[in-house]
Write a protein that holds these residues in place. Structure first.
Motif, short mmCIF file in Angstrom:
data_model
loop_
_atom_site.label_atom_id
_atom_site.label_comp_id
_atom_site.label_asym_id
_atom_site.label_seq_id
_atom_site.Cartn_x
_atom_site.Cartn_y
_atom_site.Cartn_z
N UNK A 55 -7.74 -8.12 -63.31
CA UNK A 55 -8.84 -8.37 -64.26
C UNK A 55 -10.20 -8.23 -63.60
N UNK A 56 -10.32 -8.71 -62.35
CA UNK A 56 -11.62 -8.60 -61.68
C UNK A 56 -11.85 -7.20 -61.12
N UNK A 57 -10.80 -6.46 -60.84
CA UNK A 57 -10.95 -5.14 -60.24
C UNK A 57 -11.19 -4.04 -61.24
N UNK A 58 -10.73 -4.19 -62.47
CA UNK A 58 -10.89 -3.12 -63.45
C UNK A 58 -12.35 -2.79 -63.76
N UNK A 59 -13.25 -3.76 -63.95
CA UNK A 59 -14.64 -3.39 -64.20
C UNK A 59 -15.27 -2.62 -63.03
N UNK A 60 -14.86 -2.92 -61.82
CA UNK A 60 -15.41 -2.20 -60.68
C UNK A 60 -14.91 -0.77 -60.62
N UNK A 61 -13.73 -0.52 -61.14
CA UNK A 61 -13.16 0.83 -61.12
C UNK A 61 -13.58 1.65 -62.33
N UNK A 62 -14.21 1.04 -63.30
CA UNK A 62 -14.60 1.74 -64.52
C UNK A 62 -15.76 2.69 -64.23
N UNK A 63 -15.53 3.96 -64.50
CA UNK A 63 -16.61 4.94 -64.34
C UNK A 63 -16.93 5.52 -65.71
N UNK A 66 -21.50 4.87 -69.60
CA UNK A 66 -22.70 4.03 -69.60
C UNK A 66 -23.44 4.13 -68.27
N UNK A 67 -22.73 4.31 -67.16
CA UNK A 67 -23.39 4.44 -65.86
C UNK A 67 -24.18 5.75 -65.80
N UNK A 68 -23.62 6.80 -66.34
CA UNK A 68 -24.32 8.09 -66.34
C UNK A 68 -25.54 8.07 -67.24
N UNK A 69 -25.46 7.41 -68.37
CA UNK A 69 -26.61 7.34 -69.28
C UNK A 69 -27.75 6.53 -68.66
N UNK A 70 -27.42 5.47 -67.96
CA UNK A 70 -28.45 4.65 -67.35
C UNK A 70 -29.23 5.46 -66.31
#
Length: 79
Positions: A55-63, A66-70
């Motif tokens: 659960x804690x690792x999945x947000x860190x692995x999410x590419x 939203x990161x590209x738009x920012x």
């Protein structure tokens, strides 16, 4: 004159095939309630640790996009 004899290791194997023991092993000791509870708690702790790390690792692995738009919007604002 010369008798051929079987090699020693093969003689042991041949004897092992014929040997049958008449000694029965002792019955297995039943686990007590505290032992079963301890094993269950250890298993649950391991599973909870794996689920928590997932659960804690999945947000860190999410590419996600939203990161590209920012980054894109910051670059367009600087111009």
């Amino acid at each position: 004159m010369l008798r051929r004899r079987e090699a020693v290791p093969f003689a042991f194997v041949a004897e092992a095939d014929r040997f049958r023991s008449n000694v029965t092993p002792p019955p297995r000791r039943r686990s007590s309630l505290p032992e079963v509870a301890g094993r269950t708690l250890v298993g649950l702790t391991v599973v909870a640790g794996l689920v928590g790390s997932l659960l804690f690792g999945l947000p860190a692995l999410d590419s996600g996009p939203s990161a590209g738009r920012t980054q894109q919007s910051e670059a367009s604002q600087g111009r």
